[in-house]
Design a protein around this motif. Structure first.
Motif, short mmCIF file in Angstrom:
data_model
loop_
_atom_site.label_atom_id
_atom_site.label_comp_id
_atom_site.label_asym_id
_atom_site.label_seq_id
_atom_site.Cartn_x
_atom_site.Cartn_y
_atom_site.Cartn_z
N ASP A 122 0.83 -1.21 0.00
CA ASP A 122 0.00 0.00 0.00
C ASP A 122 0.87 1.25 0.00
N LEU A 123 1.93 1.23 0.79
CA LEU A 123 2.84 2.37 0.84
C LEU A 123 3.51 2.60 -0.51
N ALA A 124 3.89 1.53 -1.18
CA ALA A 124 4.51 1.65 -2.51
C ALA A 124 3.55 2.31 -3.49
N GLN A 125 2.28 1.95 -3.44
CA GLN A 125 1.29 2.56 -4.32
C GLN A 125 1.15 4.06 -4.04
N LEU A 126 1.07 4.42 -2.78
CA LEU A 126 0.94 5.84 -2.42
C LEU A 126 2.18 6.63 -2.82
N THR A 127 3.34 6.03 -2.63
CA THR A 127 4.59 6.70 -2.98
C THR A 127 4.68 6.89 -4.50
N ALA A 128 4.25 5.89 -5.24
CA ALA A 128 4.24 6.01 -6.71
C ALA A 128 3.27 7.11 -7.15
N LEU A 129 2.13 7.19 -6.50
CA LEU A 129 1.17 8.24 -6.82
C LEU A 129 1.77 9.62 -6.54
N LYS A 130 2.46 9.74 -5.42
CA LYS A 130 3.09 11.02 -5.09
C LYS A 130 4.13 11.40 -6.15
N LYS A 131 4.94 10.44 -6.58
CA LYS A 131 5.93 10.72 -7.62
C LYS A 131 5.26 11.19 -8.90
N LEU A 133 2.29 12.63 -9.18
CA LEU A 133 1.71 13.96 -8.96
C LEU A 133 2.77 15.05 -8.96
N ASP A 134 3.99 14.70 -8.53
CA ASP A 134 5.08 15.68 -8.52
C ASP A 134 5.43 16.16 -9.93
N THR A 135 5.08 15.38 -10.94
CA THR A 135 5.40 15.75 -12.32
C THR A 135 4.29 16.56 -12.98
N MET A 136 3.18 16.73 -12.29
CA MET A 136 2.03 17.40 -12.90
C MET A 136 1.99 18.88 -12.51
N GLU A 137 1.54 19.66 -13.46
CA GLU A 137 1.34 21.10 -13.22
C GLU A 137 -0.12 21.30 -12.82
N VAL A 138 -0.34 21.98 -11.71
CA VAL A 138 -1.69 22.23 -11.23
C VAL A 138 -2.10 23.64 -11.63
N PRO A 139 -3.23 23.79 -12.29
CA PRO A 139 -3.70 25.14 -12.64
C PRO A 139 -3.89 25.99 -11.39
#
Length: 179
Positions: A122-131, A133-139
């Motif tokens: 579960d932690l690996a999934q959340l960490t991958a999601l965070k990575k 999201l770090d690449t996305m630009e938020v309006p």
């Protein structure tokens, strides 16, 4: 919920009222249930012959006391020692932890390791999601919303790390220290 009820009935035969009180006294810390849902689970367990009526008190209400059958004990053991299912690791893990003392000592460490493995996944999934999201630009108009959503994700990661460490330490010690 059925497995939690089996565990409670392995601790002691109980009536519906007793089960409701058992939930309120401890199980509700990690698993909430209404009296109606407990009654429905009892009916299902009876239909599957996993529990039986141990006695019925005489009188107008005829309060039934339930106990597990051999099939119920086997089903409980299968659930305790099997893979954790469901999206909510905390509920699945704490339900097993609560009843872990009912298993033979040799069966306990593998259960703790399975919980630890699930926490790691579960932690690996959340960490991958965070990575990701770090690449996305938020309006700009969504930055405040995104900041709190990220805080929610950060909480999940911190909680996952804690579960991973805590269950690992418990397994390494061979269980809680009593005395």
């Amino acid at each position: 919920m059925a497995h939690v009820i089996l565990g409670l009935l392995l601790l002691a035969p109980q009536s519906l009222y007793g089960l409701i009180k058992s939930f309120e006294a401890g199980v509700a810390l990690f698993y909430s249930a209404s009296s109606g849902s407990i009654k429905r689970a009892l009916d299902t367990l009876l239909d599957k012959n996993l529990i039986e009526v141990a006695s019925t008190e005489p009188g107008g209400r005829g309060k039934k006391v339930y106990r597990t059958t051999e099939a119920g004990r086997q089903e409980f053991h299968r659930w305790m020692t099997g893979e954790l299912s469901g999206a909510d690791l905390e509920t699945a893990a704490l339900a097993r932890l609560f009843f872990l003392g009912l298993l033979d000592p040799a069966d306990r460490p593998p259960v703790l390791r399975r919980i630890q493995e699930r926490a790691a996944a579960d932690l690996a999934q959340l960490t991958a999601l965070k990575k990701h999201l770090d690449t996305m630009e938020v309006p700009a108009e969504f930055r405040d919303v995104a900041a709190y959503q990220r805080a929610t994700l950060d909480y999940g990661i911190a909680s996952g790390r804690h579960a991973l460490t805590w269950f690992g330490n418990l397994a390494d010690r061979g269980g809680p220290q009593t005395g």
